[in-house]
Write a protein that holds these residues in place. Sequence first.
Motif, mmCIF file in Angstrom:
data_model
loop_
_atom_site.group_PDB
_atom_site.id
_atom_site.type_symbol
_atom_site.label_atom_id
_atom_site.label_comp_id
_atom_site.label_asym_id
_atom_site.label_seq_id
_atom_site.Cartn_x
_atom_site.Cartn_y
_atom_site.Cartn_z
ATOM 1 N N HIS A 1 0.835 -1.205 0.000
ATOM 2 C CA HIS A 1 0.000 0.000 0.000
ATOM 3 C C HIS A 1 0.870 1.256 0.000
ATOM 4 C CE1 HIS A 1 -3.268 2.738 0.900
ATOM 5 N NE2 HIS A 1 -2.573 3.175 1.942
ATOM 6 N N ARG A 2 1.874 1.266 0.860
ATOM 7 C CA ARG A 2 2.743 2.445 0.964
ATOM 8 C C ARG A 2 3.638 2.601 -0.277
ATOM 9 N NH1 ARG A 2 4.613 3.292 7.206
ATOM 10 N NH2 ARG A 2 2.518 3.456 8.070
ATOM 11 N N LEU A 3 4.098 1.481 -0.818
ATOM 12 C CA LEU A 3 4.893 1.561 -2.049
ATOM 13 C C LEU A 3 4.053 2.146 -3.184
ATOM 14 C CD1 LEU A 3 6.807 -1.840 -1.957
ATOM 15 C CD2 LEU A 3 7.862 0.440 -1.968
ATOM 16 N N ARG A 4 2.822 1.695 -3.292
ATOM 17 C CA ARG A 4 1.926 2.193 -4.344
ATOM 18 C C ARG A 4 1.666 3.680 -4.186
ATOM 19 N NH1 ARG A 4 -3.265 -1.389 -4.684
ATOM 20 N NH2 ARG A 4 -3.649 0.114 -6.312
ATOM 21 N N ALA A 5 1.690 4.158 -2.937
ATOM 22 C CA ALA A 5 1.453 5.577 -2.658
ATOM 23 C C ALA A 5 2.708 6.424 -2.839
ATOM 24 C CB ALA A 5 0.909 5.735 -1.237
ATOM 25 N N GLY A 6 3.846 5.782 -3.111
ATOM 26 C CA GLY A 6 5.082 6.533 -3.326
ATOM 27 C C GLY A 6 5.838 6.881 -2.060
ATOM 28 N N ASP A 7 5.570 6.171 -0.977
ATOM 29 C CA ASP A 7 6.233 6.415 0.304
ATOM 30 C C ASP A 7 7.689 5.953 0.234
ATOM 31 O OD1 ASP A 7 7.169 6.325 2.936
ATOM 32 O OD2 ASP A 7 5.327 5.477 3.745
#
Length: 189
Positions: free
Chosen positions: A11-17
């Motif tokens: 989820h965080r990778l997809r959000a660019g975190d």
Amino acid sequence: MTLLSGAELIHRLRAGDAGAFDAAYERYAARLYRFLSRLCRSRDAAEDVLQETWLTLATRAHELAADTDLAAWLFTVAHNGWISRVRREGRLVELPATDERAAREPSPEERTSLASSVRALERALAALRESDRELLLLVGVEELGHAAAAAVLGVSDVVFRQRLHRARARLVVELERAPARASSDWTEE
């Protein structure tokens, strides 16, 4: 960053975190490098393919499906990077076998026996076809499940299990040849 679950990491990778990228790197970089160094048998090639793998994650993380198995995805990208490199450059340079330190300090006798066993296993793995070595590394060293390893290689679970069975049988044959090979190493020097 605290240890994230697989779903939260995706989820965080997809959000660019960027912190999620760092967490993924910390979680998987050593495993990927170990896999690639044994597969490529060249440190430089392994490092190049590893870097390409992380660049692919950095540029394509937003495209990951919510249910992505990140380990399988990364190993697939690394595998495909290795295949592309082999196609571009042909067979890669052989990497000398290395021993990894045990968690506890073994006795001198245990060290000698372990080093001999590791060398025999590394020689046996090196003597196998690349496709056999790759299967064994994914399952035996990187501890991917059969379904995840099959996905990395792009084959069905049934085909993967058949290939794994044959690769293990060929490894046994190579290990049985190891004592003869080791004694001939002494006579050649």
